[in-house]
Design an enzyme around this catalytic site. Structure first.
Site, mmCIF file in Angstrom:
data_model
loop_
_atom_site.group_PDB
_atom_site.id
_atom_site.type_symbol
_atom_site.label_atom_id
_atom_site.label_comp_id
_atom_site.label_asym_id
_atom_site.label_seq_id
_atom_site.Cartn_x
_atom_site.Cartn_y
_atom_site.Cartn_z
ATOM 1 C CD GLU A 33 -5.368 5.751 4.938
ATOM 2 O OE1 GLU A 33 -5.251 5.880 3.708
ATOM 3 O OE2 GLU A 33 -4.887 6.540 5.749
ATOM 4 C CB CYS B 75 2.952 -3.007 -0.013
ATOM 5 S SG CYS B 75 3.179 -3.974 -1.533
ATOM 6 C CB CYS C 274 -4.091 5.176 -7.841
ATOM 7 S SG CYS C 274 -5.357 4.187 -8.527
ATOM 8 C CB CYS D 85 -11.015 0.925 -3.091
ATOM 9 S SG CYS D 85 -9.259 0.768 -3.388
ATOM 10 C CB CYS E 14 5.527 0.818 -6.380
ATOM 11 S SG CYS E 14 5.105 -0.880 -6.825
ATOM 12 C CB CYS F 291 3.004 3.082 -3.831
ATOM 13 S SG CYS F 291 1.804 2.331 -2.745
HETATM 14 S S1 SF4 Z 1 1.597 0.174 -5.740
HETATM 15 FE FE1 SF4 Z 1 2.020 0.181 -3.525
HETATM 16 S S2 SF4 Z 1 0.598 -1.328 -2.661
HETATM 17 FE FE2 SF4 Z 1 0.707 -1.708 -4.890
HETATM 18 S S3 SF4 Z 1 2.336 -3.241 -5.131
HETATM 19 FE FE3 SF4 Z 1 3.343 -1.229 -5.347
HETATM 20 S S4 SF4 Z 1 4.055 -0.733 -3.254
HETATM 21 FE FE4 SF4 Z 1 2.559 -2.392 -3.070
#
Ligand code: SF4
Length: 360
Positions: A99, A119, A343, A112, A123, A126
């Site tokens: 995306e 990832c 975000c 973006c 986090c 996220c």
């Molecule tokens: S916010 Fe999401 S994409 Fe960004 S570093 Fe943390 S887990 Fe990875």
């Protein structure tokens, strides 16, 4: 073509110098490389027949050597509010769409871009982090998003992308080689010609890569996702904090400013009653008060439907509390929230046609 290149070579995975070298090695004059690079990146053609200033014989030869097809645009989802468009691009290896988002703000057209499929940094707020890291995106896949977005802009009668933020899926600084190689093409005057002042990379705080970024002297903007006002709280939502705690981030931010002259932005998610308290404001002053930096206040996005985002008035109230403490803080409108493009909301979906049609 040298033996160590599988033929046809994927042109958009090559650094520009290497692409030029291969074209010359194939018996073409040096100016031919410039022509092809302009056709591929400025005019965004996806086949050699479209390269009208090159002879048919040469076009046929180049078509045997290089593949220049585009990422498949699987989904385009404009926001009803008219301020964002979310894209889903199909990857050639089949199972996922990635995306990207176009944000429209006055004359500014900001792409973006995603840098990883998933990832590894996990986090908790996220959606991308929930996937884990599937793999890094290639140079072609990063640039391919920009090409697809510029194609959309051209078809919609919009001006092309003016600004780039690496704030989509993934941690760009954990995929440094492809990120850096993509930047070279994005910034090159015969390709996208977007200067460092109009490019920002967001990071959770991968400090060795920030140091490398400084050494490369790219002069791009740096945004560090802070999102908490103490190490204890930050480690709870961003596991990378255990390796690179807040003090390490503020130290590198100070060095980044000294070395590039660019003020680092700290991104801070506002969760009503949790991260916008007096204690939070005072802690931010202690942590950031001596730095030349900016705090970008981002409203929490309701990714799972359970969290309640702050009202605009709550955002402004907290920004004013920070101003009174001498901090520079801005309230960011969360463009794209209504299409899941804000975000923390981007994620890859399993790539099936039926899913792609409904999921984004
Ligand atoms: S916010 Fe999401 S994409 Fe960004 S570093 Fe943390 S887990 Fe990875």
């Amino acid at each position: 073509m040298p033996d160590n290149y599988p033929s046809p070579v994927r042109f958009k995975n090559l650094p520009l110098e290497q692409a030029a070298h291969l074209i010359v090695t194939a018996g073409e004059p040096a100016f031919r490389a410039k022509q092809v690079i302009k056709w591929v990146y400025q005019k965004r053609v996806d086949n050699f027949e479209g390269m009208k200033n090159i002879s048919g014989v040469t076009r046929e030869k180049l078509a045997r050597l290089f593949a220049i097809d585009k990422l498949e645009v699987a989904v385009v989802h404009p926001s009803p509010r008219g301020d964002a468009v979310k894209f889903g691009f199909g990857l050639r290896d089949g199972s996922y769409i990635i995306e990207s988002v176009l944000l429209l703000d006055g004359d500014r057209r900001t792409a973006c871009l995603s840098s990883q499929l998933g990832c590894a940094l996990g986090c908790t707020f996220c959606e991308t982090g929930k996937l884990g890291l599937v793999r890094n995106l290639t140079q072609e896949e990063i640039i391919g998003q920009l090409i697809g977005i510029d194609d959309y802009c051209a078809a919609a009668g919009e001006r092309p992308v003016t600004n780039i933020v690496f704030m989509g899926m993934g941690e760009a600084l954990s995929n440094f080689e492809a990120f850096r190689a993509s930047l070279a093409i994005i910034m090159h005057e015969e390709c996208f010609n977007i200067g460092g002042r109009r490019i920002t990379v967001s990071t959770a705080g991968v400090i060795p890569s920030i140091e490398r970024l400084m050494r490369e002297d790219l002069n791009i903007g740096l945004a560090i996702s802070l999102n908490a006002y103490s190490n204890e709280r930050r480690s709870a939502v961003m596991p990378i904090n255990k390796k690179y705690p807040i003090e390490a981030l503020t130290a590198i931010a100070a060095r980044y400013f000294r070395s590039t002259g660019r003020r680092v932005t700290f991104e801070y998610i506002v969760i009503p009653g949790e991260t916008d308290t007096d204690e939070a404001a005072q802690s931010l002053r202690r942590l950031l008060g001596s730095l030349t930096c900016k705090i970008n206040l981002i409203p929490l996005n309701p990714t799972d439907g359970a969290a309640v985002p702050p009202s605009h008035a709550e955002m402004v109230r907290f920004a004013e509390a920070l101003h009174r403490l001498g901090l520079l803080a801005t309230v960011r409108t969360s463009r794209g929230r209504d299409i899941g493009g804000a975000c923390g909301q981007l994620t890859a979906h399993e790539y099936t046609r039926a899913h792609a049609a409904t999921a984004l």
